[in-house]
Design a protein around this motif. Structure first.
Motif, PDB file in Angstrom:
ATOM      1  N   SER A  69      47.979  31.650  30.349  1.00 14.03           N
ATOM      2  CA  SER A  69      47.513  30.522  31.255  1.00 14.03           C
ATOM      3  C   SER A  69      47.171  31.167  32.322  1.00 14.03           C
ATOM      4  N   SER A  70      47.872  32.164  33.058  1.00 13.59           N
ATOM      5  CA  SER A  70      47.852  32.830  34.085  1.00 13.59           C
ATOM      6  C   SER A  70      46.584  33.931  33.929  1.00 13.59           C
ATOM      7  N   VAL A 110      41.066  35.498  35.109  1.00 12.73           N
ATOM      8  CA  VAL A 110      39.884  35.925  34.819  1.00 12.73           C
ATOM      9  C   VAL A 110      38.846  34.673  35.356  1.00 12.73           C
ATOM     10  N   GLN A 111      39.326  33.520  35.553  1.00  9.73           N
ATOM     11  CA  GLN A 111      38.454  32.363  36.110  1.00  9.73           C
ATOM     12  C   GLN A 111      37.886  32.599  37.544  1.00  9.73           C
ATOM     13  N   LYS A 158      34.394  33.545  39.169  1.00 10.61           N
ATOM     14  CA  LYS A 158      33.864  33.021  40.446  1.00 10.61           C
ATOM     15  C   LYS A 158      33.533  33.660  41.370  1.00 10.61           C
ATOM     16  N   GLN A 159      34.336  34.792  41.889  1.00  6.55           N
ATOM     17  CA  GLN A 159      34.025  35.763  42.745  1.00  6.55           C
ATOM     18  C   GLN A 159      32.736  36.604  42.439  1.00  6.55           C
ATOM     19  N   MET A 160      32.715  36.840  41.012  1.00  3.98           N
ATOM     20  CA  MET A 160      31.436  37.708  40.589  1.00  3.98           C
ATOM     21  C   MET A 160      30.241  36.811  40.665  1.00  3.98           C
ATOM     22  N   GLU A 161      30.085  35.484  40.518  1.00 10.70           N
ATOM     23  CA  GLU A 161      29.234  34.513  40.589  1.00 10.70           C
ATOM     24  C   GLU A 161      28.600  34.493  41.941  1.00 10.70           C
TER      25      GLU A 161
END
Length: 167
Positions: free
Chosen positions: A47-48, A53-54, A58-61
């Motif tokens: 989960s961590s 990764v999420q 978001k940073q890459m998006e």
């Protein structure tokens, strides 16, 4: 469902006209407490990792969005060329203004300012005289000042939204 219940793969309970089917937990192997704790720790760890990764996604998006909204190199080169051309035009215009020989001399400037001052003084003087004259007429006039001005055809500075400039 009834067939699976007859084969023993699921269980069936009857409550009046209703039948409830559920998995037969006896066919699943029993897991000990240490194995359950191990699975829980694996779930927590995974989960961590998913959360990390999420967040990275978001940073890459966000970075991709910024890059897509930024000017391309070709656009930037065109913009720089346009700005250089505009700057050259302004520089040329400035040179023409500086080289012009019809500048106003300080004496001419002072003359214009003194004439303006004289005209404003005369304006005030004439306005005061007209106001005094109208006040004298209005002492014996039966109607209002506004009605008198309309009948005579007088337009005041206030009607025209004009003020005497400060000198």
């Amino acid at each position: 469902m009834e067939q699976l219940a007859q084969q023993g793969k699921i269980k069936e309970k009857v409550y009046g006209k209703q039948k409830i089917y559920f998995a037969d937990q006896a066919q699943f192997p029993c897991i000990s407490d240490p194995e359950l704790k191990n699975l829980d720790s694996q779930i927590t760890e995974l989960s961590s990792k998913v959360q990390a990764v999420q967040q990275n996604c978001k940073q890459m998006e966000t970075e991709l969005k910024d890059l897509n909204s930024a000017m391309t190199t070709d656009d930037m080169v065109k913009e720089i060329e346009a700005l250089k051309e505009e700057c050259a035009n302004h520089t040329e215009k400035l040179k023409k203004i500086k080289s012009a020989t019809n500048h106003v001399t300080p004496a001419e400037k002072e003359k214009v300012y003194s004439e303006r001052k004289q005209y404003c003084k005369e304006w005030r003087k004439r306005k005061r005289m007209a106001t005094d004259l109208f006040d004298a007429i209005l002492e014996g006039y039966p109607k209002s000042k506004k009605q008198f001005f309309e009948e005579v055809g007088v337009e005041t500075d206030e009607d025209c939204k004009v003020t005497i400039p400060d000198v």
